[in-house]
Scaffold this motif. Sequence first.
Motif, mmCIF file in Angstrom:
data_model
loop_
_atom_site.group_PDB
_atom_site.id
_atom_site.type_symbol
_atom_site.label_atom_id
_atom_site.label_comp_id
_atom_site.label_asym_id
_atom_site.label_seq_id
_atom_site.Cartn_x
_atom_site.Cartn_y
_atom_site.Cartn_z
ATOM 1 N N ARG A 103 0.812 -1.220 0.000
ATOM 2 C CA ARG A 103 0.000 0.000 0.000
ATOM 3 C C ARG A 103 0.842 1.264 0.000
ATOM 4 O O ARG A 103 0.302 2.364 0.151
ATOM 5 N N ASP A 104 2.127 1.119 -0.178
ATOM 6 C CA ASP A 104 3.035 2.261 -0.178
ATOM 7 C C ASP A 104 3.075 2.840 -1.595
ATOM 8 O O ASP A 104 3.651 2.246 -2.507
ATOM 9 N N ARG A 105 2.469 3.995 -1.780
ATOM 10 C CA ARG A 105 2.354 4.572 -3.118
ATOM 11 C C ARG A 105 3.708 4.975 -3.691
ATOM 12 O O ARG A 105 3.917 4.915 -4.905
ATOM 13 N N GLU A 106 4.634 5.380 -2.836
ATOM 14 C CA GLU A 106 5.970 5.737 -3.319
ATOM 15 C C GLU A 106 6.667 4.516 -3.911
ATOM 16 O O GLU A 106 7.283 4.589 -4.986
ATOM 17 N N VAL A 107 6.556 3.389 -3.219
ATOM 18 C CA VAL A 107 7.168 2.151 -3.705
ATOM 19 C C VAL A 107 6.491 1.705 -4.991
ATOM 20 O O VAL A 107 7.151 1.330 -5.974
ATOM 21 N N LEU A 108 5.159 1.736 -5.012
ATOM 22 C CA LEU A 108 4.425 1.298 -6.198
ATOM 23 C C LEU A 108 4.732 2.192 -7.399
ATOM 24 O O LEU A 108 4.851 1.699 -8.530
ATOM 25 N N ALA A 109 4.881 3.498 -7.157
ATOM 26 C CA ALA A 109 5.202 4.400 -8.256
ATOM 27 C C ALA A 109 6.572 4.078 -8.841
ATOM 28 O O ALA A 109 6.742 4.008 -10.069
ATOM 29 N N ALA A 124 3.204 -2.428 -15.907
ATOM 30 C CA ALA A 124 3.512 -1.097 -15.388
ATOM 31 C C ALA A 124 2.240 -0.275 -15.219
ATOM 32 O O ALA A 124 2.051 0.387 -14.196
ATOM 33 N N GLN A 125 1.362 -0.337 -16.210
ATOM 34 C CA GLN A 125 0.120 0.435 -16.140
ATOM 35 C C GLN A 125 -0.731 -0.026 -14.958
ATOM 36 O O GLN A 125 -1.332 0.798 -14.246
ATOM 37 N N SER A 126 -0.766 -1.325 -14.725
ATOM 38 C CA SER A 126 -1.550 -1.864 -13.615
ATOM 39 C C SER A 126 -0.994 -1.410 -12.267
ATOM 40 O O SER A 126 -1.745 -1.013 -11.369
ATOM 41 N N VAL A 127 0.332 -1.455 -12.132
ATOM 42 C CA VAL A 127 0.954 -1.050 -10.873
ATOM 43 C C VAL A 127 0.775 0.453 -10.642
ATOM 44 O O VAL A 127 0.469 0.895 -9.525
ATOM 45 N N LEU A 128 0.947 1.244 -11.694
ATOM 46 C CA LEU A 128 0.802 2.691 -11.547
ATOM 47 C C LEU A 128 -0.639 3.087 -11.236
ATOM 48 O O LEU A 128 -0.875 4.095 -10.574
ATOM 49 N N GLU A 129 -1.584 2.302 -11.700
ATOM 50 C CA GLU A 129 -2.984 2.562 -11.340
ATOM 51 C C GLU A 129 -3.169 2.421 -9.833
ATOM 52 O O GLU A 129 -3.906 3.195 -9.209
ATOM 53 N N GLN A 130 -2.475 1.444 -9.237
ATOM 54 C CA GLN A 130 -2.547 1.270 -7.784
ATOM 55 C C GLN A 130 -1.814 2.398 -7.061
ATOM 56 O O GLN A 130 -2.186 2.776 -5.954
ATOM 57 N N ALA A 131 -0.749 2.918 -7.700
ATOM 58 C CA ALA A 131 0.024 3.991 -7.075
ATOM 59 C C ALA A 131 -0.692 5.329 -7.155
ATOM 60 O O ALA A 131 -0.411 6.239 -6.375
ATOM 61 N N ASP A 132 -1.633 5.455 -8.102
ATOM 62 C CA ASP A 132 -2.348 6.706 -8.295
ATOM 63 C C ASP A 132 -3.485 6.815 -7.280
ATOM 64 O O ASP A 132 -3.974 5.822 -6.757
ATOM 65 N N SER A 133 -3.901 8.033 -7.015
ATOM 66 C CA SER A 133 -4.996 8.263 -6.080
ATOM 67 C C SER A 133 -5.832 9.443 -6.566
ATOM 68 O O SER A 133 -5.304 10.559 -6.685
ATOM 69 N N ASP A 135 -7.927 11.105 -4.977
ATOM 70 C CA ASP A 135 -8.047 12.105 -3.918
ATOM 71 C C ASP A 135 -6.769 12.927 -3.742
ATOM 72 O O ASP A 135 -6.821 14.081 -3.321
ATOM 73 N N ASN A 136 -5.633 12.320 -4.036
ATOM 74 C CA ASN A 136 -4.355 13.009 -3.857
ATOM 75 C C ASN A 136 -3.390 12.565 -4.957
ATOM 76 O O ASN A 136 -2.403 11.886 -4.700
ATOM 77 N N PRO A 137 -3.668 12.948 -6.191
ATOM 78 C CA PRO A 137 -2.870 12.444 -7.314
ATOM 79 C C PRO A 137 -1.460 13.021 -7.330
ATOM 80 O O PRO A 137 -1.213 14.138 -6.871
ATOM 81 N N ASN A 138 -0.550 12.237 -7.873
ATOM 82 C CA ASN A 138 0.846 12.629 -8.032
ATOM 83 C C ASN A 138 1.085 12.876 -9.523
ATOM 84 O O ASN A 138 0.880 11.983 -10.345
ATOM 85 N N TRP A 139 1.522 14.069 -9.875
ATOM 86 C CA TRP A 139 1.646 14.413 -11.293
ATOM 87 C C TRP A 139 2.594 13.480 -12.040
ATOM 88 O O TRP A 139 2.359 13.147 -13.204
ATOM 89 N N SER A 140 3.673 13.050 -11.380
ATOM 90 C CA SER A 140 4.639 12.205 -12.082
ATOM 91 C C SER A 140 4.065 10.818 -12.361
ATOM 92 O O SER A 140 4.370 10.206 -13.391
ATOM 93 N N VAL A 141 3.226 10.322 -11.452
ATOM 94 C CA VAL A 141 2.572 9.034 -11.683
ATOM 95 C C VAL A 141 1.573 9.160 -12.827
ATOM 96 O O VAL A 141 1.508 8.301 -13.719
#
Length: 277
Positions: A103-109, A124-133, A135-141
């Motif tokens: 559940r660590d978004r930094e690791v998943l990203a 990669a797309q599947s993992v990055l989907e889990q890293a994205d949020s 509610d609090n999206p990360n622009w680089s992801v």
Amino acid sequence: MRIFGGRPRVLDPLMLGVAAMLALSGCKPVDMDTITGSIGSPSQPASSSPEGLRQFSEKLRQRYEQHPDDKATAMAYAKSLRARDLNEQAAAVLQNLAIKNSRDREVLAAYGKTLADAGQLQRAQSVLEQADSPDNPNWSVVSARGSISDQLGDHAAAQAYYDTALKISPGEPSVLSNLGLSYALSRDLPRAENVLREAAASPKADMRERQNLALVLALEGKFAEAEQVSARDLPPQQARENIAAIRQMISQSNPWRDIQTPNARKPRRINLDTTAG
């Protein structure tokens, strides 16, 4: 092959245009200072040469083997491997870390981006989907998800991702660069040029954004200006060789010529083997 791994470097002229088109990453190049800072170590690579990076990576490997569950150590080791274009090995390290930190978004990203570097785009797309949020999206992801969509040939989806990333981080040159290349892949070269000019003009822009602008200018037949842009970062002779190589590839490659045909029936995916993602 990425256009740049580690600090900006000059590619073989024959690979510059190919690598630029596939340099659709969602983050800046790996920085060795970031690697060392992340683990609180005063040590630095002896040099940025391949041998210096290899020796530094070996030290991190030894530390990682002693502390395989330590997140900072594993992330730093994986980054050092990516700096050497050892993307499959980096992905293996991050896969183990992701299993333990699911559940660590930094690791998943980091894991998702490394899978993309290794050419494993669907995973990669599947993992990055889990890293994205949402509610609090990360622009680089978000931008990385766009780059994968571009490489899979879905340019409309990619551009939607980039637009979202730019709402989060307005004016971010790496996202603008991705968007400009996506327009080029969609055969909208004037729009690609405008966006890449904006990216290259940013105070945060680096060699990558300028070389991508040079690529699109060359695709438009503006070879003299492309050479001038390329020469901002490269010796004049190298800049001339790079643009000449791009010009030759355009003349010899149907997919590249297709990009120059705005009224073609349907965008084709450029399938170019660059050894790594």
